[in-house]
Design an enzyme around this catalytic site. Structure first.
Site, PDB file in Angstrom:
ATOM      1  N   ASP A  92     -17.862 -24.475   2.469  1.00  0.00           N
ATOM      2  CA  ASP A  92     -17.145 -24.066   3.672  1.00  0.00           C
ATOM      3  C   ASP A  92     -17.966 -24.590   4.837  1.00  0.00           C
ATOM      4  OD1 ASP A  92     -16.191 -22.791   5.958  1.00  0.00           O
ATOM      5  OD2 ASP A  92     -15.792 -20.889   4.956  1.00  0.00           O
ATOM      6  N   VAL A  93     -17.482 -25.636   5.500  1.00  0.00           N
ATOM      7  CA  VAL A  93     -18.302 -26.311   6.510  1.00  0.00           C
ATOM      8  C   VAL A  93     -18.622 -25.429   7.709  1.00  0.00           C
ATOM      9  CG1 VAL A  93     -17.505 -28.618   5.857  1.00  0.00           C
ATOM     10  CG2 VAL A  93     -16.290 -27.354   7.662  1.00  0.00           C
ATOM     11  N   ASN A 133     -14.658 -34.853   7.644  1.00  0.00           N
ATOM     12  CA  ASN A 133     -13.199 -34.938   7.612  1.00  0.00           C
ATOM     13  C   ASN A 133     -12.531 -33.569   7.583  1.00  0.00           C
ATOM     14  OD1 ASN A 133     -10.472 -36.165   6.813  1.00  0.00           O
ATOM     15  ND2 ASN A 133     -10.994 -34.946   4.989  1.00  0.00           N
ATOM     16  N   TYR A 171      -5.839 -26.883  18.201  1.00  0.00           N
ATOM     17  CA  TYR A 171      -6.232 -28.077  17.438  1.00  0.00           C
ATOM     18  C   TYR A 171      -6.653 -29.196  18.380  1.00  0.00           C
ATOM     19  CZ  TYR A 171      -5.973 -31.981  14.159  1.00  0.00           C
ATOM     20  OH  TYR A 171      -6.263 -33.087  13.396  1.00  0.00           O
ATOM     21  N   LYS A 194     -10.329 -31.103  18.641  1.00  0.00           N
ATOM     22  CA  LYS A 194     -10.487 -32.535  18.425  1.00  0.00           C
ATOM     23  C   LYS A 194     -11.050 -33.233  19.669  1.00  0.00           C
ATOM     24  CE  LYS A 194      -9.456 -32.956  14.113  1.00  0.00           C
ATOM     25  NZ  LYS A 194     -10.464 -33.434  13.139  1.00  0.00           N
TER      26      LYS A 194
END
Length: 306
Positions: A63-64, A90, A155, A159
């Protein structure tokens, strides 16, 4: 064209490897002889993928958003292969809907995975690359990190953060004189992967955006950066065109884009609210492609019959 053994012996860490871009990159690099380390929350899927790829693949449940998991991923990779040549950040989740209708816990989770997760991966990778004086970090951004996407606000915000992080790191590495360390960012257009199935969705409609790119466009762009590193790459003609338009006529581009996104959302079939895979991984959506283009084509055919 890449040959079967064109990346033989290269060690590549790939987060978000259980589906979509990550899975596609792992499959291609594994077939080309690279050591691929598959990181994702869905342990069973990446273990199955590692078996399919062969003995040069290693699955590490990750789990990053948890620093201890990223540390474990790093240490396990070093223990298995001795060094890391490429690290691909990613892993990412989405959440869409009117900003004030999206639960705060979902927005926070998107930041934890998309931003904090990328920071963790970048930190461990670059520290290692500096020690060995070589390495390539590839962060996956989005067209929505260059042009704001209303109703994709959380989102888009994450980003933008990834793109800013990557740009600053690129300059930092250049200033410090590391000639053989590269920081790259990929900016895809909306792509037909399971991302849309996994996204948190509070729009009241099915998650889709059209037209959509084939994931192979992005997968090939990511792999190409290993051999020909660039600071920033817009993948496919639609992403390239959007970037140029946004640069030359930002206000017009943003206004057009906003209305277009709203229209697409409102025209999609009804769908109940969901937090998607934000808090718990979903068992569905395991392919490289999401099959969304085919679904939208069927929807259009049904509309025409009415």
């Amino acid at each position: 064209m890449a040959t079967k053994n064109s990346h033989a012996g290269l060690t590549v860490v790939i987060t978000g490897a259980s589906s979509g871009f990550g899975k596609g990159v792992a499959q291609k690099l594994g077939a080309q002889g690279a050591n691929v380390v598959l990181a994702a929350r869905r342990r069973q899927l990446i273990e199955e993928l590692a078996i399919q790829i062969g003995p040069n693949a290693l699955a590490v449940a990750t789990d990053v958003s948890k620093e201890e998991d990223v540390k474990h991923l790093f240490e396990t990779t070093i223990g298995a292969f001795g060094a890391i040549d490429v690290w691909i950040n990613n892993a990412a989740v989405g959440v869409i809907g009117p900003f004030t209708e999206v639960p705060i816990k979902d927005i926070r989770r998107a930041v934890e995975i998309n931003v904090i997760g990328t920071i963790y991966g970048s930190h461990y990778a670059l520290r290692h690359f500096k020690e060995q004086q070589i390495g390539t970090l590839i962060n996956v951004g989005s067209v929505s990190s260059k042009i704001p996407y209303p109703y994709y606000t959380p989102y888009s915000a994450t980003k933008y953060a990834v793109t800013g992080l990557s740009a600053a790191l690129h300059q930092e590495i250049e200033l410090e004189g590391y000639e053989h360390i590269h920081v790259c960012t990929v900016h895809p257009w909306a792509t037909d992967t399971p991302w849309f199935e996994h996204t948190g969705n509070y729009t009241g409609h099915a998650a889709e955006l059209k037209p959509m790119d084939d994931p192979e466009i992005v997968i090939d762009a990511i792999i190409d950066l290993i051999d020909k590193p660039k600071e920033s790459v817009d993948t496919g003609i639609k992403a390239k065109s959007a970037a140029i338009s946004g640069h030359l006529a930002p206000e017009t581009t943003e206004a057009f884009n906003a209305k277009y996104v709203q229209k697409i959302i409102q025209s999609a079939p009804p769908a109940p609210p969901t937090s998607g895979s934000l808090h718990e991984p979903m068992q569905t959506g395991t392919g490289v492609s999401g099959g969304i283009r085919e679904r939208m084509k069927l929807e259009e055919q049904q509309q025409k019959r009415k």
